[in-house]
Each structure stands twice: as C-alpha cells, then as structure tokens.
Scaffold this motif. Structure first.
Motif, PDB file in Angstrom:
ATOM      1  N   UNK A  30       0.875  -1.171   0.000  1.00 24.98           N
ATOM      2  CA  UNK A  30       0.000   0.000   0.000  1.00 24.98           C
ATOM      3  C   UNK A  30       0.910   1.217   0.000  1.00 24.98           C
ATOM      4  N   UNK A  31       0.490   2.282  -0.675  1.00 28.02           N
ATOM      5  CA  UNK A  31       1.309   3.485  -0.725  1.00 28.02           C
ATOM      6  C   UNK A  31       0.524   4.687  -0.226  1.00 28.02           C
ATOM      7  N   UNK A  32       1.259   5.630   0.346  1.00 30.97           N
ATOM      8  CA  UNK A  32       0.696   6.894   0.804  1.00 30.97           C
ATOM      9  C   UNK A  32       1.569   8.017   0.269  1.00 30.97           C
ATOM     10  N   UNK A  33       0.944   9.154  -0.110  1.00 33.38           N
ATOM     11  CA  UNK A  33       1.703  10.210  -0.765  1.00 33.38           C
ATOM     12  C   UNK A  33       2.284  11.248   0.179  1.00 33.38           C
ATOM     13  N   UNK A  34       2.063  11.110   1.473  1.00 33.36           N
ATOM     14  CA  UNK A  34       2.764  11.929   2.465  1.00 33.36           C
ATOM     15  C   UNK A  34       2.572  11.298   3.840  1.00 33.36           C
ATOM     16  N   UNK A  35       3.260  11.865   4.827  1.00 36.71           N
ATOM     17  CA  UNK A  35       3.233  11.278   6.157  1.00 36.71           C
ATOM     18  C   UNK A  35       1.855  11.275   6.795  1.00 36.71           C
ATOM     19  N   UNK A  36       1.090  12.336   6.588  1.00 36.43           N
ATOM     20  CA  UNK A  36      -0.254  12.399   7.185  1.00 36.43           C
ATOM     21  C   UNK A  36      -1.132  11.290   6.624  1.00 36.43           C
ATOM     22  N   UNK A  37      -1.089  11.080   5.298  1.00 37.05           N
ATOM     23  CA  UNK A  37      -1.868   9.998   4.698  1.00 37.05           C
ATOM     24  C   UNK A  37      -1.377   8.638   5.197  1.00 37.05           C
ATOM     25  N   UNK A  38      -0.073   8.480   5.315  1.00 34.30           N
ATOM     26  CA  UNK A  38       0.482   7.216   5.791  1.00 34.30           C
ATOM     27  C   UNK A  38       0.025   6.874   7.196  1.00 34.30           C
ATOM     28  N   UNK A  39       0.059   7.855   8.076  1.00 34.48           N
ATOM     29  CA  UNK A  39      -0.384   7.617   9.461  1.00 34.48           C
ATOM     30  C   UNK A  39      -1.875   7.303   9.490  1.00 34.48           C
ATOM     31  N   UNK A  40      -2.661   7.995   8.674  1.00 38.30           N
ATOM     32  CA  UNK A  40      -4.101   7.734   8.688  1.00 38.30           C
ATOM     33  C   UNK A  40      -4.439   6.357   8.113  1.00 38.30           C
ATOM     34  N   UNK A  41      -3.605   5.836   7.207  1.00 33.77           N
ATOM     35  CA  UNK A  41      -3.828   4.513   6.618  1.00 33.77           C
ATOM     36  C   UNK A  41      -3.260   3.378   7.458  1.00 33.77           C
ATOM     37  N   UNK A  42      -2.408   3.691   8.405  1.00 31.13           N
ATOM     38  CA  UNK A  42      -1.598   2.691   9.093  1.00 31.13           C
ATOM     39  C   UNK A  42      -2.426   1.554   9.707  1.00 31.13           C
ATOM     40  N   UNK A  43      -3.423   1.869  10.499  1.00 38.41           N
ATOM     41  CA  UNK A  43      -4.195   0.816  11.180  1.00 38.41           C
ATOM     42  C   UNK A  43      -4.960  -0.044  10.182  1.00 38.41           C
ATOM     43  N   UNK A  44      -5.502   0.577   9.140  1.00 41.31           N
ATOM     44  CA  UNK A  44      -6.264  -0.182   8.154  1.00 41.31           C
ATOM     45  C   UNK A  44      -5.375  -1.135   7.363  1.00 41.31           C
ATOM     46  N   UNK A  45      -4.197  -0.658   6.961  1.00 39.16           N
ATOM     47  CA  UNK A  45      -3.263  -1.490   6.195  1.00 39.16           C
ATOM     48  C   UNK A  45      -2.663  -2.576   7.084  1.00 39.16           C
TER      49      UNK A  45
END
Length: 130
Positions: A30-45
C-alpha cells in the motif's frame, strides 16, 4: 499470506518503483503520498513493515515514526527510512524516534527486499515472524 508493506513517499516515481519491487517479490504494498496519509492509513493497512521518506509535506518521516511508535496499534512494526539524505545527525534522530533502519535512495530492489526480509523475519513461506 504475504508480507504487507506500507510505503510512504511524496514522489510518485518512488512510490511506483517501491510498489513494483514489492509486488515482484510477492509482497502486498500500500502506498501513501505523504506522512499524514500514511499515518491515517496505518491501522487499516496493518503492515508488517513501513518504509518512509523523511522530507515530505504535511508530516515528515520523523513525525510518521513518532506517530506510529506512540500509537496503540502495532507500535513495534519495523520502520525503515528511505531517503536521499544520509547525514549522521538525521540517522541518529530517526533512530531516537524509533526507526529500525535507514536506506539511501536510489535503492536496489534486491537489497531492499533482503533488508525487508531481515527486519521482519519473513522467509517467503507465507508467514512473517516477529
């Protein structure tokens, strides 16, 4: 079950290269385009390993590391920094925040896959071992 990777980088080119390398190795990415998106996706991924850049808009890699390490979900996940930066002070700051390792861009696919296998204990048999 394959290894789950969350790759966080503001460069579309790097995200694409990381996804290709992970998928060629049989990993889910899974990819995220910045740190905020990455942190928000973390639990789901719910990744087995996180790869993050340092210099990103909204939330930099240090913020990503700190957010994951201070969270309640999977806070001990290995976190690898992948950056064009290579200064000792930055590496020390990343280690202090809780980074597992540091790789310098550009990366070699086989080297990156070997590092991911080492930090996760993933043998390729379908299971990651803590």
């Amino acid at each position: 079950m394959s290894l789950r990777v969350l790759a966080i980088d503001d460069s579309l080119t790097i995200r694409t290269l990381l996804r290709q390398a992970m998928e060629n190795a049989g990993f889910d990415c899974a990819t995220a385009n910045d740190g905020a998106d990455g942190v928000s996706m973390f639990a789901e991924v719910d990744p087995d390993v996180v790869i993050t850049d340092i210099n990103m808009p909204r939330l930099d890699g240090f913020g990503v590391i700190e957010a994951i390490r201070s969270g309640t979900h999977n806070s001990r996940v290995p976190i690898l920094v992948l950056s064009t930066e290579s200064g000792d002070a930055l590496k020390a700051r990343a280690r202090a925040a809780g980074a597992t390792g540091w790789l310098v861009k550009p990366f070699e696919d086989l080297q990156l896959i070997a590092v991911l296998r080492r930090v996760t204990g993933y043998s390729g048999s379908g299971k990651a071992h803590p």
